[in-house]
Design a protein around this motif. Structure first.
Motif, PDB file in Angstrom:
ATOM      1  N   GLY A 140      -6.358  -5.634 -18.307  1.00 28.97           N
ATOM      2  CA  GLY A 140      -6.495  -7.038 -17.932  1.00 28.97           C
ATOM      3  C   GLY A 140      -6.241  -7.334 -16.483  1.00 28.97           C
ATOM      4  N   LEU A 141      -6.235  -6.320 -15.617  1.00 26.35           N
ATOM      5  CA  LEU A 141      -5.999  -6.529 -14.184  1.00 26.35           C
ATOM      6  C   LEU A 141      -7.323  -6.576 -13.432  1.00 26.35           C
ATOM      7  N   PRO A 142      -7.440  -7.433 -12.422  1.00 26.99           N
ATOM      8  CA  PRO A 142      -8.615  -7.385 -11.549  1.00 26.99           C
ATOM      9  C   PRO A 142      -8.513  -6.165 -10.652  1.00 26.99           C
ATOM     10  N   VAL A 143      -9.502  -5.293 -10.708  1.00 24.85           N
ATOM     11  CA  VAL A 143      -9.399  -3.999 -10.033  1.00 24.85           C
ATOM     12  C   VAL A 143     -10.667  -3.731  -9.244  1.00 24.85           C
ATOM     13  N   PHE A 144     -10.524  -3.054  -8.089  1.00 27.57           N
ATOM     14  CA  PHE A 144     -11.627  -2.864  -7.158  1.00 27.57           C
ATOM     15  C   PHE A 144     -11.583  -1.445  -6.598  1.00 27.57           C
ATOM     16  N   ALA A 145     -12.733  -1.017  -6.045  1.00 32.90           N
ATOM     17  CA  ALA A 145     -12.846   0.348  -5.534  1.00 32.90           C
ATOM     18  C   ALA A 145     -12.503   0.452  -4.058  1.00 32.90           C
ATOM     19  N   THR A 146     -12.667  -0.652  -3.286  1.00 38.72           N
ATOM     20  CA  THR A 146     -12.416  -0.609  -1.847  1.00 38.72           C
ATOM     21  C   THR A 146     -11.567  -1.802  -1.439  1.00 38.72           C
ATOM     22  N   PRO A 147     -10.863  -1.717  -0.309  1.00 35.83           N
ATOM     23  CA  PRO A 147     -10.075  -2.863   0.169  1.00 35.83           C
ATOM     24  C   PRO A 147     -10.922  -4.103   0.424  1.00 35.83           C
ATOM     25  N   ASP A 148     -12.122  -3.920   0.990  1.00 28.55           N
ATOM     26  CA  ASP A 148     -12.977  -5.082   1.248  1.00 28.55           C
ATOM     27  C   ASP A 148     -13.354  -5.793  -0.042  1.00 28.55           C
ATOM     28  N   GLN A 149     -13.700  -5.039  -1.076  1.00 28.80           N
ATOM     29  CA  GLN A 149     -14.040  -5.663  -2.355  1.00 28.80           C
ATOM     30  C   GLN A 149     -12.845  -6.412  -2.927  1.00 28.80           C
ATOM     31  N   ALA A 150     -11.663  -5.843  -2.785  1.00 33.37           N
ATOM     32  CA  ALA A 150     -10.464  -6.490  -3.326  1.00 33.37           C
ATOM     33  C   ALA A 150     -10.167  -7.801  -2.599  1.00 33.37           C
ATOM     34  N   VAL A 151     -10.280  -7.792  -1.269  1.00 24.11           N
ATOM     35  CA  VAL A 151     -10.039  -9.016  -0.505  1.00 24.11           C
ATOM     36  C   VAL A 151     -11.103 -10.054  -0.840  1.00 24.11           C
ATOM     37  N   GLN A 152     -12.352  -9.602  -1.043  1.00 21.34           N
ATOM     38  CA  GLN A 152     -13.397 -10.534  -1.457  1.00 21.34           C
ATOM     39  C   GLN A 152     -13.051 -11.153  -2.811  1.00 21.34           C
ATOM     40  N   GLY A 153     -12.474 -10.362  -3.713  1.00 21.32           N
ATOM     41  CA  GLY A 153     -12.046 -10.901  -5.000  1.00 21.32           C
ATOM     42  C   GLY A 153     -10.980 -11.966  -4.838  1.00 21.32           C
ATOM     43  N   PHE A 154     -10.015 -11.731  -3.942  1.00 21.09           N
ATOM     44  CA  PHE A 154      -8.987 -12.741  -3.693  1.00 21.09           C
ATOM     45  C   PHE A 154      -9.602 -13.988  -3.061  1.00 21.09           C
TER      46      PHE A 154
ATOM     47  N   SER B  22       0.822  -1.195   0.000  1.00 25.19           N
ATOM     48  CA  SER B  22       0.000   0.000   0.000  1.00 25.19           C
ATOM     49  C   SER B  22       0.869   1.262   0.000  1.00 25.19           C
ATOM     50  N   ASN B  23       0.334   2.300  -0.629  1.00 29.13           N
ATOM     51  CA  ASN B  23       1.041   3.590  -0.592  1.00 29.13           C
ATOM     52  C   ASN B  23       0.510   4.485   0.525  1.00 29.13           C
ATOM     53  N   ALA B  24      -0.336   3.914   1.422  1.00 27.55           N
ATOM     54  CA  ALA B  24      -0.851   4.669   2.570  1.00 27.55           C
ATOM     55  C   ALA B  24      -1.118   3.686   3.708  1.00 27.55           C
ATOM     56  N   ILE B  25      -0.983   4.135   4.943  1.00 23.49           N
ATOM     57  CA  ILE B  25      -1.029   3.231   6.095  1.00 23.49           C
ATOM     58  C   ILE B  25      -2.445   2.721   6.379  1.00 23.49           C
ATOM     59  N   GLU B  26      -3.398   3.624   6.584  1.00 27.54           N
ATOM     60  CA  GLU B  26      -4.722   3.185   7.015  1.00 27.54           C
ATOM     61  C   GLU B  26      -5.448   2.322   5.972  1.00 27.54           C
ATOM     62  N   PRO B  27      -5.426   2.678   4.685  1.00 25.39           N
ATOM     63  CA  PRO B  27      -6.064   1.787   3.703  1.00 25.39           C
ATOM     64  C   PRO B  27      -5.442   0.389   3.689  1.00 25.39           C
ATOM     65  N   GLY B  28      -4.096   0.309   3.878  1.00 23.42           N
ATOM     66  CA  GLY B  28      -3.466  -1.004   3.956  1.00 23.42           C
ATOM     67  C   GLY B  28      -3.950  -1.790   5.146  1.00 23.42           C
ATOM     68  N   ARG B  29      -4.156  -1.113   6.279  1.00 24.70           N
ATOM     69  CA  ARG B  29      -4.656  -1.801   7.467  1.00 24.70           C
ATOM     70  C   ARG B  29      -6.110  -2.251   7.292  1.00 24.70           C
ATOM     71  N   LEU B  30      -6.906  -1.442   6.600  1.00 28.80           N
ATOM     72  CA  LEU B  30      -8.274  -1.873   6.295  1.00 28.80           C
ATOM     73  C   LEU B  30      -8.269  -3.172   5.494  1.00 28.80           C
TER      74      LEU B  30
ATOM     75  N   VAL C 254      -8.681  -9.272   5.305  1.00 26.27           N
ATOM     76  CA  VAL C 254      -8.032 -10.577   5.116  1.00 26.27           C
ATOM     77  C   VAL C 254      -8.297 -11.478   6.317  1.00 26.27           C
ATOM     78  N   LEU C 255      -8.111 -10.947   7.516  1.00 24.90           N
ATOM     79  CA  LEU C 255      -8.294 -11.752   8.721  1.00 24.90           C
ATOM     80  C   LEU C 255      -9.763 -12.103   8.932  1.00 24.90           C
ATOM     81  N   ARG C 256     -10.666 -11.213   8.593  1.00 27.12           N
ATOM     82  CA  ARG C 256     -12.098 -11.531   8.714  1.00 27.12           C
ATOM     83  C   ARG C 256     -12.490 -12.678   7.804  1.00 27.12           C
ATOM     84  N   GLU C 257     -11.874 -12.770   6.636  1.00 25.47           N
ATOM     85  CA  GLU C 257     -12.204 -13.836   5.688  1.00 25.47           C
ATOM     86  C   GLU C 257     -11.511 -15.151   6.035  1.00 25.47           C
TER      87      GLU C 257
ATOM     88  N   ASP D 108       4.387  -3.458   9.378  1.00 24.31           N
ATOM     89  CA  ASP D 108       3.075  -3.085   9.904  1.00 24.31           C
ATOM     90  C   ASP D 108       2.137  -4.276   9.872  1.00 24.31           C
ATOM     91  N   HIS D 109       2.514  -5.352  10.592  1.00 23.92           N
ATOM     92  CA  HIS D 109       1.661  -6.524  10.757  1.00 23.92           C
ATOM     93  C   HIS D 109       1.224  -7.123   9.422  1.00 23.92           C
TER      94      HIS D 109
END
Length: 827
Positions: A376-390, A272-280, A285-288, A299-300
């Motif tokens: 051709g990249l899988p792209v998402f608007a929010t961290p939660d959506q991206a983790v759901q994609g993974f 991540s290029n920012a701390i809080e979005p990376g933590r979100l 990830v841990l919730r899933e 940073d964990h």
């Protein structure tokens, strides 16, 4: 040798439907017909378009009143047109198809689109863009919504197939075609009705071996409290299909799976290029239940990088072999954003893991996401959506791995006492009963090697103390009953009795209650089980998929929603997966405040044995083991109930065909001892080695071309077969372990005939191996009820032509290809 052919005069050919050379819209003057005609013309279809059927019409669209459908299908058959689409109502469509041989999509089909052919025979309001996504839908409204979503999200279609009410052509034929289509990358299924559960799962499993398949079934939760949802998901998991429950998940999975590399594990690295979005993202990830990067990240588990280094850092991690995927979280920074997005959009060939991008924001974020999607990249608007994609990638990988598990029809090392079980069932029926009492059902489990709590019968209260003394204290006294556990009255047992006086008092109390309830008053005395975990196993019939096995917490603390479901047959790998999908099961190996760790392996063994019992005795309608105690030493079943099917309840077949181990044989071929058995997925590496030992001429004769290599997809297709629809017998030299011959037979879509192929290694020719393999194929074809076995052979393959004539086949030259001979054996 078998090859796909386009000429099947006098019968349906899937190519006429999915790759038509010409289309006739009959009823083009109607509202629906005119819409489809306009879409065909405006789409630029290169084939002929007619308003009536001619002698060379491949596909007909029947946009006419219901009472005209049957007569028109008769005319289609006379004109040698055997593929049709019915976009509206039609009465008796299945009967018309059976009578005429014309195969039909519909009724209420949204139509058919193949964008790379410029074919748009649908009622869509916009033209579907071309791409690699295939949509098989029963709902016209849902198909239009998916088409409307696709283009702005950078997604296009290889096919859109509207099954509608699937009165005739269903998922089986369509999945078979799409699984072999090189232009299809991901398949989406909108499921409303399944006609033949085994054929559906067979076709879905065959398709999912080669490409991701995602399914949704609207309205399933309306049927009950959630059991049908669990059972449907379990069945699709065994087929390798990713089942989702929301439309947004279907669309997100389509976008992710069509763009991303497969995930090999559940470890996700976050850059991540920012701390809080990376933590979100890390929280998601841990919730899933997934894993973060195992390195000692600052940073964990989240790596931070400046915008200029974001792409390079992500690609470096994605090149590692121990990573499941990399998530890039980008927040708008200003002037450097365009360069960062451009660097991420550069194709990377050497990556082991998929790279997913969360490009946050809307004013600048939305254009960035569109740029990345078109790259051709899988792209998402929010961290939660991206983790759901993974998570979709991980589930797809796990499901497809589960689909490769092929438990044999017999999986137990210790032979069960089947004669004892058979005798008990016969005695139960002779007494006019279909349900077994607790001790009888426990005896059935014991016959299959499942440990049970020591149990003795007591005719009444006076006998109970003496029986308890024989077992040893402490004990449990319960009423002997043939009622299902859920229907038993409260207070039918007393626990933790430590002496004869307590037993006598408890037995008297239970006997008095039995008199009030109108039961016999017979008792069971069991040794008391102390501190142990309690789980439950239940087997019931699902209306669609037949027998299913449910696992969850047992006893009175059973959690209604903490259950996991799978289908028999199970092996140990599948049983362990079933346990882990239940929260209580996943906790078995952990130390709890009042419970020591318990043996999950012993529970898995028990699940496999119960599965084997269901496979061996399909007359079992229900089996309930509500109290299975488990500790570090193993399991003990304390309660069980079983119901047999009545005379009016025919046995329900398994939805998943087991590996047919019973077809294995050992025999001498000349001086060499051979194992001849059905092929398995784990034969892939040796099958490639066998291919490399073949001569160029043998390869040309077998594959009709000078192939130099089998691709991974071809190898998977040859070794991961469905034994309901195909058979491949391989011959293995027991001295070397080498595959030296193979013969295969693939049934056609109507189950009437099968196409054969047979080849043996050069040094095994002339020794009778090919003849034996061919006879095994013919015998298997007879067991499947096939009417004929056919195959194509190159005209210059004289040894094969002589061989096949010796096997009793008739041979004639193909009318449309003089270089090919067709061999046929009527069974």
């Amino acid at each position: 040798m078998t090859v796909p052919r386009f000429n099947t005069a006098g019968r349906f050919d899937p190519a006429a439907l999915f790759h038509p050379a010409s289309v006739a819209v009959i009823g083009a003057e109607t509202e629906v017909g005119s819409r489809i005609m306009a879409n065909l013309v405006m789409g630029g279809f290169k084939g002929a378009i007619h308003t009536s059927v001619t002698d060379n019409t491949a596909l007909a669209v029947l946009a006419m009143p219901p009472d005209q459908i049957g007569p028109t299908m008769t005319e289609l058959a006379r004109a040698n047109c055997f593929a049709a689409i019915v976009p509206g109502a039609a009465d008796g469509l299945a009967d018309h198809a059976a009578r005429t041989g014309v195969r039909v999509l519909g009724p209420y089909s949204c139509g058919l689109a193949v964008p790379r052919l410029n074919l748009n025979a649908t009622r869509s309001h916009i033209p579907p863009p071309a791409g690699r996504l295939a949509l098989i839908c029963q709902s016209s409204a849902l198909s239009r919504a998916v088409i409307d979503w696709a283009e702005p999200n950078g997604v296009g279609f290889s096919h859109i197939v509207g099954l509608g009410g699937n009165a005739d052509i269903g998922f089986g034929i369509t999945l078979d075609w799409l699984s072999r289509d090189p232009g299809t990358g991901v398949i989406l299924l909108d499921i409303r009705r399944i006609k033949d559960h085994r054929r559906f799962l067979s076709a879905a499993r065959a398709a999912a071996k080669l490409r991701p398949v995602v399914a949704i079934r609207p309205g399933l939760r309306l049927l009950d409290d959630g059991d049908s949802d669990l059972m449907f998901e379990a069945a699709l998991r065994r087929a390798g299909v990713l089942y989702v429950k929301r439309l947004e998940d279907l669309l997100a999975a389509a976008g992710t799976l069509s763009r991303a590399k497969p995930a090999r594990c559940g470890t996700l690295a976050i850059v991540s290029n920012a701390i809080e979005p990376g933590r979100l993202a890390a929280d998601a990830v841990l919730r899933e239940g997934l894993d973060l990067l195992p390195d000692a990240a600052p940073d964990h588990g989240v790596l931070h990088a400046g915008s200029t280094n974001l792409a390079a850092t992500a690609f470096e991690i994605a090149a590692r072999p121990d990573i499941g995927g990399v998530l890039v979280v980008h927040t708008p920074q200003g002037p450097d954003d365009a360069a960062t997005i451009a660097a991420l959009a550069v194709p990377q060939a050497a990556l082991h893991a998929p790279v997913l991008v969360c490009a946050m924001g809307e004013t600048t974020g939305a254009p960035h996401r569109l740029t990345l999607a078109h790259a051709g990249l899988p792209v998402f608007a929010t961290p939660d959506q991206a983790v759901q994609g993974f998570e979709h990638l991980v589930r797809d990988h796990r499901n497809r791995e589960a689909a490769r598990e092929l438990p044999p029809s017999t999986v137990l090392d210790l032979a069960p006492e089947q004669a004892l079980v058979r005798s008990c069932f016969a005695a139960t029926r002779a007494q006019g009963r279909l349900t077994l009492t607790q001790n009888e059902a426990l005896g059935i489990l014991s016959a299959y090697g499942i440990p049970i709590v020591p149990t003795r019968f007591a005719a009444g209260a006076p006998d109970a103390a003496g029986v308890a003394a024989l077992l040893g204290f402490p004990v449990v006294v319960k009423l002997r009953d043939s009622t299902a556990p859920a229907d038993r009255p409260f207070g039918d047992l007393v626990l933790d009795l430590h002496d004869a006086a307590q037993v006598t008092a408890a037995a008297g109390l239970l006997s008095a209650r039995a008199q009030r309830w109108g039961s016999t008053g017979e008792l069971l005395v069991q040794r008391f089980v102390g501190q142990a975990r309690e789980v439950a196993v239940r087997v019931v019939d699902d209306a669609t998929f037949g027998p299913v096995i449910t696992f969850g917490r047992g006893g009175t603390e059973a959690a209604l929603h903490d259950r996991a479901v799978d289908l028999p047959p199970l092996n140990l790998a599948l049983a362990k997966g079933l346990i882990q999908r239940c929260r209580n099961g996943a906790m078995l190996g952990r130390l709890l405040r009042d419970r020591a760790p318990a043996s999950g392996d012993a529970v898995a063994q028990t699940l496999v044995r119960i599965s084997q019992l269901i496979v061996d005795f399909p007359e079992i309608a229900e089996l309930d083991v509500p109290s299975l105690f488990v500790d570090a030493g193993g399991v003990l079943a304390a309660d069980a109930w079983l119901r047999l099917r009545g005379a009016d309840e025919p046995p329900v077949g398994l939805a998943i065909a087991p590996y047919p181990v019973e077809l294995t044989e050992h025999r001498l071929i000349g001086p060499d001892r051979m194992t001849i058995r059905p092929i398995r997925p784990e034969d892939a590496a040796e099958h490639m080695a066998f291919f490399h030992r073949l001569s160029p001429q043998d390869i040309r004769f077998r594959f009709f071309s000078a192939m130099r290599e089998l691709s991974p997809e071809q190898t998977a297709r040859l070794t991961q077969i469905d034994y309901d629809r195909e058979m491949a017998f391989i011959a293995i030299d027991e001295t070397t372990g080498d595959t030296v011959g193979v013969a295969r037979l693939a049934c056609d879509s109507d189950g009437r005939s099968g196409e054969f192929a047979v080849i043996v290694q050069a040094d095994m020719k002339g020794r009778g191996l090919a003849s034996h393999l061919m006879q095994r194929l013919i015998a298997w074809a007879r067991t499947r009820g096939l009417a004929e076995v056919v195959g194509q052979i190159l005209a210059d393959n004289q040894p094969m032509l002589a061989f096949i004539r010796h096997q009793g086949f008739s041979v004639h030259r193909m009318a449309d290809d003089p270089e090919v001979m067709e061999a046929k054996l009527v069974l």
